[in-house]
Design a protein around this motif. Structure first.
Motif, PDB file in Angstrom:
ATOM      1  N   SER A 257       0.833  -1.196   0.000  1.00 18.19           N
ATOM      2  CA  SER A 257       0.000   0.000   0.000  1.00 18.19           C
ATOM      3  C   SER A 257       0.875   1.256   0.000  1.00 18.19           C
ATOM      4  CB  SER A 257      -0.905   0.027   1.237  1.00 18.19           C
ATOM      5  OG  SER A 257      -1.756  -1.098   1.270  1.00 18.19           O
ATOM      6  N   PRO A 258       0.334   2.385  -0.508  1.00 18.85           N
ATOM      7  CA  PRO A 258       1.092   3.641  -0.427  1.00 18.85           C
ATOM      8  C   PRO A 258       1.359   3.993   1.030  1.00 18.85           C
ATOM      9  CG  PRO A 258      -0.860   3.883  -1.815  1.00 18.85           C
ATOM     10  CD  PRO A 258      -0.988   2.574  -1.120  1.00 18.85           C
ATOM     11  N   ALA A 259       2.523   4.546   1.295  1.00 17.14           N
ATOM     12  CA  ALA A 259       2.870   4.859   2.679  1.00 17.14           C
ATOM     13  C   ALA A 259       3.770   6.084   2.736  1.00 17.14           C
ATOM     14  CB  ALA A 259       3.561   3.672   3.341  1.00 17.14           C
ATOM     15  N   LEU A 260       3.663   6.783   3.837  1.00 11.60           N
ATOM     16  CA  LEU A 260       4.532   7.917   4.142  1.00 11.60           C
ATOM     17  C   LEU A 260       5.471   7.467   5.251  1.00 11.60           C
ATOM     18  CD1 LEU A 260       5.012  10.981   3.588  1.00 11.60           C
ATOM     19  CD2 LEU A 260       3.471  11.437   5.510  1.00 11.60           C
ATOM     20  N   ILE A 261       6.769   7.479   4.966  1.00 11.40           N
ATOM     21  CA  ILE A 261       7.770   7.063   5.941  1.00 11.40           C
ATOM     22  C   ILE A 261       8.491   8.292   6.467  1.00 11.40           C
ATOM     23  CG2 ILE A 261      10.021   5.931   6.196  1.00 11.40           C
ATOM     24  CD1 ILE A 261       9.027   3.645   4.584  1.00 11.40           C
ATOM     25  N   ALA A 262       8.538   8.426   7.798  1.00 14.74           N
ATOM     26  CA  ALA A 262       9.290   9.494   8.449  1.00 14.74           C
ATOM     27  C   ALA A 262      10.612   8.914   8.922  1.00 14.74           C
ATOM     28  CB  ALA A 262       8.490  10.059   9.621  1.00 14.74           C
ATOM     29  N   ALA A 263      11.708   9.515   8.479  1.00 13.86           N
ATOM     30  CA  ALA A 263      13.023   8.974   8.812  1.00 13.86           C
ATOM     31  C   ALA A 263      13.968  10.073   9.251  1.00 13.86           C
ATOM     32  CB  ALA A 263      13.610   8.234   7.611  1.00 13.86           C
ATOM     33  N   LEU A 264      14.722   9.778  10.295  1.00 11.77           N
ATOM     34  CA  LEU A 264      15.828  10.623  10.737  1.00 11.77           C
ATOM     35  C   LEU A 264      17.113   9.906  10.341  1.00 11.77           C
ATOM     36  CD1 LEU A 264      14.657  11.710  14.305  1.00 11.77           C
ATOM     37  CD2 LEU A 264      15.106  13.239  12.383  1.00 11.77           C
ATOM     38  N   GLY A 265      17.735  10.384   9.260  1.00 18.11           N
ATOM     39  CA  GLY A 265      18.896   9.676   8.741  1.00 18.11           C
ATOM     40  C   GLY A 265      18.482   8.305   8.266  1.00 18.11           C
ATOM     41  N   ASP A 266      19.096   7.262   8.836  1.00 20.45           N
ATOM     42  CA  ASP A 266      18.768   5.892   8.423  1.00 20.45           C
ATOM     43  C   ASP A 266      17.824   5.213   9.421  1.00 20.45           C
ATOM     44  OD1 ASP A 266      20.427   5.450  10.576  1.00 20.45           O
ATOM     45  OD2 ASP A 266      21.842   4.147   9.512  1.00 20.45           O
ATOM     46  N   ARG A 267      17.189   5.981  10.290  1.00 17.81           N
ATOM     47  CA  ARG A 267      16.279   5.414  11.286  1.00 17.81           C
ATOM     48  C   ARG A 267      14.843   5.829  10.987  1.00 17.81           C
ATOM     49  NH1 ARG A 267      14.412   7.228  16.442  1.00 17.81           N
ATOM     50  NH2 ARG A 267      15.732   9.095  16.247  1.00 17.81           N
ATOM     51  N   VAL A 268      13.976   4.841  10.806  1.00 20.03           N
ATOM     52  CA  VAL A 268      12.557   5.120  10.583  1.00 20.03           C
ATOM     53  C   VAL A 268      11.903   5.387  11.937  1.00 20.03           C
ATOM     54  CG1 VAL A 268      10.356   4.187   9.759  1.00 20.03           C
ATOM     55  CG2 VAL A 268      12.469   3.704   8.498  1.00 20.03           C
ATOM     56  N   LEU A 293       8.935  -1.218  14.274  1.00 20.52           N
ATOM     57  CA  LEU A 293       9.620  -0.633  13.116  1.00 20.52           C
ATOM     58  C   LEU A 293      11.031  -1.192  12.909  1.00 20.52           C
ATOM     59  CD1 LEU A 293       8.576   3.115  13.620  1.00 20.52           C
ATOM     60  CD2 LEU A 293       7.553   1.430  12.069  1.00 20.52           C
ATOM     61  N   GLY A 294      11.407  -2.200  13.700  1.00 19.04           N
ATOM     62  CA  GLY A 294      12.777  -2.697  13.630  1.00 19.04           C
ATOM     63  C   GLY A 294      13.138  -3.309  12.291  1.00 19.04           C
ATOM     64  N   ARG A 295      12.338  -4.247  11.815  1.00 21.38           N
ATOM     65  CA  ARG A 295      12.670  -4.910  10.556  1.00 21.38           C
ATOM     66  C   ARG A 295      12.553  -3.937   9.388  1.00 21.38           C
ATOM     67  NH1 ARG A 295      12.909 -10.457   8.612  1.00 21.38           N
ATOM     68  NH2 ARG A 295      12.541 -10.496   6.369  1.00 21.38           N
ATOM     69  N   LEU A 296      11.528  -3.085   9.400  1.00 18.10           N
ATOM     70  CA  LEU A 296      11.376  -2.107   8.327  1.00 18.10           C
ATOM     71  C   LEU A 296      12.591  -1.195   8.274  1.00 18.10           C
ATOM     72  CD1 LEU A 296       8.164  -0.266   7.303  1.00 18.10           C
ATOM     73  CD2 LEU A 296      10.293   0.994   7.491  1.00 18.10           C
ATOM     74  N   THR A 297      13.096  -0.767   9.432  1.00 17.57           N
ATOM     75  CA  THR A 297      14.284   0.089   9.461  1.00 17.57           C
ATOM     76  C   THR A 297      15.490  -0.628   8.872  1.00 17.57           C
ATOM     77  OG1 THR A 297      13.529   1.417  11.350  1.00 17.57           O
ATOM     78  CG2 THR A 297      15.894   1.301  10.983  1.00 17.57           C
ATOM     79  N   ARG A 298      15.637  -1.925   9.193  1.00 13.69           N
ATOM     80  CA  ARG A 298      16.774  -2.675   8.640  1.00 13.69           C
ATOM     81  C   ARG A 298      16.710  -2.723   7.123  1.00 13.69           C
ATOM     82  NH1 ARG A 298      15.505  -6.068  13.007  1.00 13.69           N
ATOM     83  NH2 ARG A 298      14.701  -7.748  11.679  1.00 13.69           N
ATOM     84  N   TRP A 299      15.519  -2.919   6.577  1.00 16.05           N
ATOM     85  CA  TRP A 299      15.386  -2.945   5.123  1.00 16.05           C
ATOM     86  C   TRP A 299      15.514  -1.552   4.532  1.00 16.05           C
ATOM     87  CZ3 TRP A 299      15.216  -6.718   1.491  1.00 16.05           C
ATOM     88  CH2 TRP A 299      15.258  -8.020   1.981  1.00 16.05           C
ATOM     89  N   TRP A 300      15.078  -0.541   5.252  1.00 16.00           N
ATOM     90  CA  TRP A 300      15.214   0.847   4.797  1.00 16.00           C
ATOM     91  C   TRP A 300      16.696   1.205   4.599  1.00 16.00           C
ATOM     92  CZ3 TRP A 300      12.410   4.720   2.934  1.00 16.00           C
ATOM     93  CH2 TRP A 300      12.869   6.037   3.049  1.00 16.00           C
ATOM     94  N   ARG A 301      17.529   0.713   5.479  1.00 16.85           N
ATOM     95  CA  ARG A 301      18.960   1.020   5.402  1.00 16.85           C
ATOM     96  C   ARG A 301      19.641   0.364   4.206  1.00 16.85           C
ATOM     97  NH1 ARG A 301      19.781   0.141  11.921  1.00 16.85           N
ATOM     98  NH2 ARG A 301      19.167   2.259  12.539  1.00 16.85           N
ATOM     99  N   ARG A 302      18.967  -0.595   3.600  1.00 20.96           N
ATOM    100  CA  ARG A 302      19.560  -1.299   2.452  1.00 20.96           C
ATOM    101  C   ARG A 302      19.294  -0.603   1.125  1.00 20.96           C
ATOM    102  NH1 ARG A 302      18.347  -7.774   3.425  1.00 20.96           N
ATOM    103  NH2 ARG A 302      18.959  -7.866   5.620  1.00 20.96           N
ATOM    104  N   ARG A 303      18.413   0.364   1.124  1.00 21.00           N
ATOM    105  CA  ARG A 303      18.033   0.971  -0.148  1.00 21.00           C
ATOM    106  C   ARG A 303      18.391   2.448  -0.194  1.00 21.00           C
ATOM    107  NH1 ARG A 303      11.776   1.054  -1.254  1.00 21.00           N
ATOM    108  NH2 ARG A 303      12.032  -1.169  -0.843  1.00 21.00           N
ATOM    109  N   GLU A 304      18.415   2.959  -1.403  1.00 18.41           N
ATOM    110  CA  GLU A 304      18.631   4.382  -1.628  1.00 18.41           C
ATOM    111  C   GLU A 304      17.276   4.983  -1.983  1.00 18.41           C
ATOM    112  OE1 GLU A 304      20.679   7.812  -1.544  1.00 18.41           O
ATOM    113  OE2 GLU A 304      21.612   5.848  -1.249  1.00 18.41           O
TER     114      GLU A 304
END
Length: 313
Positions: A257-268, A293-304
Motif C-alpha cells: 500500500s502507499p505509505a509515508l515514511i518518516a526517517a531521521l537519517g537511516d532510522r525510521v 519498526l525494527g525490521r522495516l528500518t533494517r530494510w530501509w537502510r539497504r536501499r537508496e
C-alpha cells in the motif's frame, strides 16, 4: 546437521516466514516461529520425513497457531493495543504476490481484518487463499477433516469480504497518492482532505501523531478523521522532541500500500500507511512504536530512497 540438511531448510525459510507473518501479523514473532521450526527440524528423525516441505509447513503453521492462542497474545489483542508490523516493499517476508488475493492478504488492512477470525479460520484462509493449498492438504496440516477446512474457509471469506483492498500499487502510483495526501493534510483545508477520503474512511494509530502513544484511536466519520489527520500532520516542537529531530518524509510502498515514511537519517521513526479504494483513501494506519519498526528500518537502510516528499518536517 549436515550442510545439505541446513540448505534444505534455508531453501524454505522465506516461504515459512511469509506464512508465519500472515498468521501472526508480526515480523518478530514470525522470525521466532521460523527459528522454533528450525530447532524442531534439527531434532527430528529426518529419515522418516517423506516430504520435508510439507513437514516444515505443518510445523511452522502449528507453532504460529500456538502463539496466536497464547494467553498473552489474547490479552494484547483484546486490549486494543495491537497493530500489525509494517514491512517495506521488497522484503521477502511479504511472500508471494502473483495474485490479487496474495497481495491483499499481506496489507495492514487485511491483517487487521483477519483479527476477526479464529486462529484456525485464519490459518485455513491464509493457506488456501495466499498459498493455494488444497483442502486435503490443509486438513493434514491442521489435523482437521477436509469438510471442516472447507467450512472454516467459507466462514473466513464471509467475515472479511467487506475488506477487499485495491489493486497493485507501484512506486510511482504510491508517490502520487502520498503527495496528494501530504498536500491536503498540510494545507489546513479540511474539505480538501475530506475529498480524498471515502465516505466510510477510518483511521487507527498506536500514537503516530493521532493521540497518546500506544493508545489506538478510531474515526468513522470522514470529517472527524480529516480533522484528526490535520492535527496529527501539524509539526510541533513537542512532536519533534519526541522523535528526536525534524524527520524527512518519503513516499514508499509498505505491505503493498502507499505509505509515508518518516526517517531521521537511516532510522525510521514513523509510518503512515494508506489503504486505497476506488482512487480514494479508505483507511489510514499510523505506526510509531519502535518495537514495530525494527525490521522495516533494517530494510530501509539497504536501499537508496527517492527524493523526500518533505525534506524537513
Amino acid at each position: 546437521m549436515d550442510a545439505a540438511t541446513v540448505e534444505r531448510f534455508e531453501a524454505n525459510r522465506d516461504r515459512l516466514a511469509s506464512l508465519a507473518y500472515r498468521l501472526l501479523g508480526s515480523a518478530a514473532d514470525a522470525e521466532d516461529a521460523v527459528q522454533d521450526t528450525f530447532l524442531r527440524w534439527h531434532a527430528a528423525d529426518r529419515d522418516r520425513i517423506e516430504v520435508p516441505e510439507a513437514w516444515l509447513t505443518k510445523v511452522v503453521t502449528n507453532v504460529s497457531l500456538d502463539r496466536l492462542r497464547s494467553a498473552q497474545a489474547r490479552r494484547e489483542r483484546a486490549a486494543g493495543e495491537w497493530l500489525p508490523e509494517p514491512l517495506l516493499d521488497g522484503d521477502p517476508m511479504l511472500g508471494p504476490a502473483d495474485t490479487a488475493v496474495q497481495r491483499e492478504s499481506v496489507t495492514l488492512a487485511m491483517l487487521l481484518l483477519m483479527e476477526r477470525l479464529s486462529p484456525v479460520e485464519r490459518a485455513v484462509y491464509v493457506l488456501r487463499e495466499a498459498f493455494a493449498y488444497r483442502h486435503t492438504e490443509i486438513a493434514e496440516i491442521l489435523d482437521i477433516t477436509e469438510s471442516a477446512s472447507q467450512q472454516h474457509a467459507h466462514r473466513a471469506r464471509q467475515r472479511i469480504a467487506a475488506g477487499r483492498a485495491g489493486g497493485r500499487i507501484d512506486q510511482a502510483a504510491a508517490r502520487r497518492v502520498v503527495e496528494a495526501f501530504v498536500a491536503a493534510a498540510s494545507s489546513g483545508d479540511v474539505d480538501r482532505l475530506v475529498a480524498l477520503l471515502t465516505d466510510d474512511a477510518t483511521g487507527i494509530s498506536d500514537g503516530a501523531g493521532f493521540g497518546p502513544a500506544r493508545k489506538l484511536l478510531r474515526h468513522a466519520d470522514p470529517r472527524r478523521l480529516a480533522i484528526a489527520l490535520r492535527a496529527a500532520f501539524l509539526p510541533t516542537p513537542a512532536k519533534r522532541k519526541l522523535v528526536g529531530g525534524s524527520p524527512s518524509m518519503y513516499a514508499e510502498v509498505v505491505n503493498g500500500s502507499p505509505a509515508l515514511i518518516a526517517a531521521l537519517g537511516d532510522r525510521v521513526v514513523g509510518v503512515v500507511v494508506l489503504a486505497v479504494r476506488d482512487d480514494r483513501i479508505a483507511a489510514v494506519c499510523g505506526i510509531a512504536d519502535p518495537g514495530r519498526l525494527g525490521r522495516l528500518t533494517r530494510w530501509w537502510r539497504r536501499r537508496e530512497p527517492a527524493a523526500p516528499v518533505i525534506t524537513s518536517w
